[in-house]
Design an enzyme around this catalytic site. Structure first.
Site, mmCIF file in Angstrom:
data_model
loop_
_atom_site.group_PDB
_atom_site.id
_atom_site.type_symbol
_atom_site.label_atom_id
_atom_site.label_comp_id
_atom_site.label_asym_id
_atom_site.label_seq_id
_atom_site.Cartn_x
_atom_site.Cartn_y
_atom_site.Cartn_z
ATOM 1 N N ASN A 8 -1.966 2.709 -3.497
ATOM 2 C CA ASN A 8 -3.028 3.537 -3.010
ATOM 3 C C ASN A 8 -4.265 2.995 -3.442
ATOM 4 O O ASN A 8 -5.463 3.737 -3.083
ATOM 5 C CB ASN A 8 -2.703 4.883 -3.229
ATOM 6 C CG ASN A 8 -1.440 5.680 -2.255
ATOM 7 O OD1 ASN A 8 -1.625 5.189 -1.065
ATOM 8 N ND2 ASN A 8 -0.665 6.390 -3.020
ATOM 9 N N ASP A 68 2.283 -5.061 -8.749
ATOM 10 C CA ASP A 68 1.539 -4.413 -9.982
ATOM 11 C C ASP A 68 0.772 -5.652 -10.613
ATOM 12 O O ASP A 68 1.052 -6.809 -10.766
ATOM 13 C CB ASP A 68 2.969 -4.171 -10.816
ATOM 14 C CG ASP A 68 2.187 -3.148 -11.870
ATOM 15 O OD1 ASP A 68 1.533 -2.189 -11.400
ATOM 16 O OD2 ASP A 68 2.402 -3.248 -13.076
HETATM 17 P P1 IMP Z 1 -1.877 -1.146 -10.672
HETATM 18 O O1 IMP Z 1 -2.330 -0.423 -9.298
HETATM 19 O O2 IMP Z 1 -1.343 -0.161 -11.662
HETATM 20 O O3 IMP Z 1 -1.454 -2.314 -10.251
HETATM 21 O O4 IMP Z 1 -3.207 -1.534 -11.467
HETATM 22 C C1 IMP Z 1 -4.086 -2.540 -11.528
HETATM 23 C C2 IMP Z 1 -5.213 -2.542 -12.240
HETATM 24 O O5 IMP Z 1 -5.552 -3.954 -12.908
HETATM 25 C C3 IMP Z 1 -6.645 -2.187 -11.287
HETATM 26 O O6 IMP Z 1 -6.753 -0.693 -11.142
HETATM 27 C C4 IMP Z 1 -7.480 -2.984 -12.148
HETATM 28 O O7 IMP Z 1 -8.079 -2.351 -13.164
HETATM 29 C C5 IMP Z 1 -6.782 -4.281 -12.758
HETATM 30 N N1 IMP Z 1 -6.969 -5.068 -11.683
HETATM 31 C C6 IMP Z 1 -5.794 -5.860 -10.848
HETATM 32 N N2 IMP Z 1 -6.397 -6.723 -10.239
HETATM 33 C C7 IMP Z 1 -7.618 -6.982 -10.331
HETATM 34 C C8 IMP Z 1 -8.547 -7.794 -9.757
HETATM 35 O O8 IMP Z 1 -8.328 -8.577 -8.788
HETATM 36 N N3 IMP Z 1 -9.763 -7.423 -10.326
HETATM 37 C C9 IMP Z 1 -10.277 -6.640 -11.181
HETATM 38 N N4 IMP Z 1 -9.187 -5.696 -11.853
HETATM 39 C C10 IMP Z 1 -8.123 -5.883 -11.166
#
Ligand code: IMP
Length: 195
Positions: A8, A68
């Site tokens: 999301n 993730d």
């Molecule tokens: P997830 O939604 O639990 O996978 O959390 C991913 C989090 O990692 C995001 O909210 C960002 O804080 C960080 N993140 C992942 N990919 C990126 C990216 O491409 N750029 C900057 N932050 C990222």
């Protein structure tokens, strides 16, 4: 084939959709189906990606793709890691997470780090053989942000070979180079070879 994109996060959905376009799947987002977020209880990105996909497969009775991802800073023992989205607390904003990162690094500049992405495809909730792709994107953490594109930690993430932060790259360049772009390219070829 109808497949649910188990995320999301608007920033990630915006990046994943064009990357998965070559597969001609009918992609529907988890939010559009009214499915709540899966609890993130694993200790690794791969475990969490599989749990997110399984949660969505079970709720939607459709195959799912989940990612993730996060930032890994070896100098901080791997943090923010799997807690990247909520590093500064539940419901933390990107600005709050970035401020904590800079504070934890005590303002040190150019600290080695990498983004990591695990991307999985699950055919159904009991699929014992998911397709799993992982990739890293190395860079350095800057104490001062640069650029206004992207999301999350992008303004603090310098790609040394380009001399630009991830937030200074156009979407196409970021998608080509990034952890998510590389993992998606792998998953696309795994899916193409999937019977
Ligand atoms: P997830 O939604 O639990 O996978 O959390 C991913 C989090 O990692 C995001 O909210 C960002 O804080 C960080 N993140 C992942 N990919 C990126 C990216 O491409 N750029 C900057 N932050 C990222």
């Amino acid at each position: 084939m109808r497949v649910v994109l188990a995320s999301n996060n608007a920033g990630k959905l915006g990046e994943l959709r064009p990357l998965l376009e070559p597969l001609n799947l009918s992609l529907v987002s988890q939010g559009a189906l009214g499915i709540d977020a899966a609890p993130e209880e694993g200790l690794t990105f791969v475990e969490n990606a599989i749990a997110k996909a399984r949660h969505v497969c079970r709720a939607a009775r459709l195959p799912a793709i989940a990612d993730d991802s996060g930032l890994v800073v070896p100098q901080l023992g791997g943090q923010p890691g799997i807690r990247s989205a909520r590093f500064a607390g539940e419901n933390a904003t990107d600005a709050q997470n970035n401020a904590k990162l800079v504070a934890d690094l005590k303002g040190e500049d150019s600290v080695p780090a990498h983004f990591y992405c695990a991307l999985v495809f699950l055919r159904d909730a009991t699929d014992p053989a998911p397709l799993v792709a992982t990739a890293r994107w190395p860079g350095r953490i800057l104490s001062h942000p640069r650029g206004s594109r992207g999301f999350g930690y992008d303004p603090h993430f310098l790609i040394e070979s380009l001399g630009q932060t991830a937030a200074e790259l156009d979407a196409e360049t970021k998608n080509r180079l990034s952890h998510r772009g590389q993992a998606t390219a792998q998953l696309v070829s795994l899916l193409r070879g999937d019977p």
